[in-house]
Design a protein around this motif. Structure first.
Motif, mmCIF file in Angstrom:
data_model
loop_
_atom_site.group_PDB
_atom_site.id
_atom_site.type_symbol
_atom_site.label_atom_id
_atom_site.label_comp_id
_atom_site.label_asym_id
_atom_site.label_seq_id
_atom_site.Cartn_x
_atom_site.Cartn_y
_atom_site.Cartn_z
ATOM 1 N N TRP A 133 -5.637 1.132 2.419
ATOM 2 C CA TRP A 133 -4.204 0.819 2.350
ATOM 3 C C TRP A 133 -3.587 1.065 3.722
ATOM 4 O O TRP A 133 -3.787 2.125 4.327
ATOM 5 N N ILE A 134 -2.852 0.063 4.213
ATOM 6 C CA ILE A 134 -2.148 0.187 5.485
ATOM 7 C C ILE A 134 -0.671 -0.065 5.217
ATOM 8 O O ILE A 134 -0.291 -1.112 4.686
ATOM 9 N N GLY A 135 0.158 0.899 5.542
ATOM 10 C CA GLY A 135 1.582 0.817 5.249
ATOM 11 C C GLY A 135 2.421 0.710 6.504
ATOM 12 O O GLY A 135 2.102 1.301 7.539
ATOM 13 N N ALA A 136 3.509 -0.059 6.402
ATOM 14 C CA ALA A 136 4.465 -0.192 7.494
ATOM 15 C C ALA A 136 5.860 -0.282 6.910
ATOM 16 O O ALA A 136 6.033 -0.572 5.714
ATOM 17 N N GLN A 137 6.860 -0.047 7.716
ATOM 18 C CA GLN A 137 8.236 -0.049 7.227
ATOM 19 C C GLN A 137 8.627 -1.410 6.678
ATOM 20 O O GLN A 137 9.390 -1.522 5.722
ATOM 21 N N GLU A 138 8.071 -2.472 7.272
ATOM 22 C CA GLU A 138 8.439 -3.826 6.848
ATOM 23 C C GLU A 138 7.508 -4.383 5.776
ATOM 24 O O GLU A 138 7.675 -5.521 5.332
ATOM 25 N N GLY A 139 6.532 -3.603 5.333
ATOM 26 C CA GLY A 139 5.640 -4.083 4.285
ATOM 27 C C GLY A 139 4.280 -3.426 4.384
ATOM 28 O O GLY A 139 3.894 -2.933 5.447
ATOM 29 N N SER A 140 3.539 -3.427 3.270
ATOM 30 C CA SER A 140 2.233 -2.788 3.217
ATOM 31 C C SER A 140 1.192 -3.788 2.761
ATOM 32 O O SER A 140 1.505 -4.810 2.152
ATOM 33 N N ARG A 141 -0.070 -3.482 3.039
ATOM 34 C CA ARG A 141 -1.138 -4.380 2.624
ATOM 35 C C ARG A 141 -2.387 -3.589 2.256
ATOM 36 O O ARG A 141 -2.577 -2.456 2.720
ATOM 37 N N LEU A 142 -3.211 -4.188 1.417
ATOM 38 C CA LEU A 142 -4.471 -3.608 1.005
ATOM 39 C C LEU A 142 -5.585 -4.420 1.656
ATOM 40 O O LEU A 142 -5.702 -5.625 1.437
ATOM 41 N N VAL A 143 -6.408 -3.764 2.475
ATOM 42 C CA VAL A 143 -7.483 -4.427 3.206
ATOM 43 C C VAL A 143 -8.801 -4.088 2.529
ATOM 44 O O VAL A 143 -9.114 -2.908 2.311
ATOM 45 N N LEU A 144 -9.578 -5.091 2.173
ATOM 46 C CA LEU A 144 -10.867 -4.879 1.528
ATOM 47 C C LEU A 144 -11.970 -4.796 2.573
ATOM 48 O O LEU A 144 -11.898 -5.399 3.642
ATOM 49 N N ARG A 145 -13.008 -4.032 2.248
ATOM 50 C CA ARG A 145 -14.119 -3.841 3.174
ATOM 51 C C ARG A 145 -14.719 -5.179 3.598
ATOM 52 O O ARG A 145 -14.918 -6.070 2.764
ATOM 53 N N ASP A 146 -15.030 -5.261 4.876
ATOM 54 C CA ASP A 146 -15.652 -6.461 5.428
ATOM 55 C C ASP A 146 -16.528 -6.023 6.591
ATOM 56 O O ASP A 146 -16.113 -5.183 7.404
ATOM 57 N N PRO A 147 -17.744 -6.550 6.706
ATOM 58 C CA PRO A 147 -18.618 -6.154 7.816
ATOM 59 C C PRO A 147 -18.010 -6.400 9.195
ATOM 60 O O PRO A 147 -18.429 -5.776 10.173
#
Length: 359
Positions: free
Chosen positions: A272-286
């Motif tokens: 999970w990466i969060g920022a004041q303007e929005g957050s996102r969920l990043v899935l594992r990738d090589p």
């Protein structure tokens, strides 16, 4: 990543952790040569169940048949058995805690250095690709300056008073249980991801049940910490083995001046990466920054705890063959955990902030 072709692996102890270690050794390509248990009978059972070539009587016999000795026994035996293996010229992978006192941990560190052998401690959560991604985000400055950290390691396997284990016996498990067992993982993960050391801490501990199964309990079930890092960041950490429904819930959330990042061991495919303007969920990738070949399968094919353990053992064997893998937790990290444990117990005893010495 390297392979362990030609490495002979031996094991001291035949319980759950020996099962995990032996799987990792086999996955790394090692030859599983010998195992010693708490009795000849137990060693024989472990050899058959774990697919190890033969049962032997003691640490010396394991070391004689092995290049790397895995110590997977109760905590109070770790330092003594690691020293035996080192004296026999073997590299050592020792379950944590490396020792139940700082003095003994330092003795093991010094012995390994003097003998020129590799010593590794399985702080394996470093080996989740999401953790390496989080570490990369901090190191490259994408989070900005680190301000605060929120972390926890929660389990429920000792929730009932009737739940017991040798770790609840301070003679076998040590003066600290919850912190030394799982809090050490949390602090190692914090320092590894953030790249900064815990400078001082204030801790409270609680032993909920004075007795378990008729035996006195002298080490803690719960620990709560406020810590300050060398760079000024503050962290709150909660460790409990009495959290209903939480099986192995290790989480770490780092807050910077630009972004935040969160890793959760039970959801190792996600960051999970969060920022004041929005957050996102990043899935594992090589292809993720910092992966360093830890992703053994393509994105969308889940990896987990045993994969992380396998990667750790592969790195330990690579070090035994003269390589220098990035991020390998060594005996110095085991000493660090012992110093943190001692500081937690002192703070809980004195109700004061305690400075944590450097390793």
């Amino acid at each position: 990543m390297s392979t362990a072709a030609g490495i002979r692996a031996g094991f001291v102890g035949g319980g759950f952790m020996a099962t995990v270690h032996s799987r990792a050794a086999r996955a790394a390509g090692a030859r599983l040569t010998a195992v010693a248990g708490s009795s000849p009978e137990r060693a024989g059972v472990a050899a058959e169940e774990l697919g190890i070539e033969r049962a032997v009587v003691d640490v010396a016999a394991v070391a004689a048949a092995s290049d790397v000795v895995h110590i997977c026994t109760p905590n109070s035996r770790h330092a003594e058995q690691a020293l035996e293996a080192i004296a026999a010229g073997a590299h050592v992978v020792c379950e944590k805690p490396l020792a139940t006192t700082v003095e003994d941990a330092r003795t093991v560190v010094d012995a390994a250095a003097a003998a020129g052998v590799v010593g590794a401690v399985p702080f394996v959560y470093r080996y989740h690709p999401a953790v390496r991604h989080a570490r990369e985000l901090v190191a490259t400055g994408e989070l900005g300056d680190v301000l605060t950290i929120d972390g926890a390691y929660l389990q429920d396997w000792l929730l009932a008073q009737s739940d017991t284990n040798w770790r609840a016996d301070a003679a076998a498990g040590g003066a600290s249980r919850a912190f030394a067992d799982i809090g050490s993982h949390l602090c190692d993960l914090l320092e590894f991801v953030v790249g900064d050391r815990i400078r001082s801490l204030a801790a409270r501990t609680r032993t909920v049940y004075a007795e378990r199964d008729g035996a006195r309990v002298a080490n803690e079930d719960i620990a709560a910490l406020v810590v300050e890092l060398d760079g000024g960041a503050l962290a709150t950490l909660l460790i409990s083995q009495l959290a209903p429904g939480r099986k192995n819930a290790l989480t770490l959330e780092v807050h910077g001046t630009r972004q935040s990042v969160r890793v959760a061991q039970e959801r190792p495919e996600e960051l999970w990466i969060g920022a004041q303007e929005g957050s996102r969920l990043v899935l594992r990738d090589p292809e993720t920054p910092g992966d360093r070949g830890l992703s053994l399968v393509p994105a969308g094919h889940p990896m987990g705890y045993q994969d992380a353990f396998n990667a750790f053992v592969t790195d330990a064997y690579a070090a035994a063959k003269g390589e220098h893998p990035d991020g390998l937790p060594t005996f110095a990290d085991g000493l660090r955990a012992a110093q943190l444990t001692e500081a937690v117990l002192e703070s809980a005893r004195t109700s004061r902030w305690v400075d944590v010495p450097g390793a």
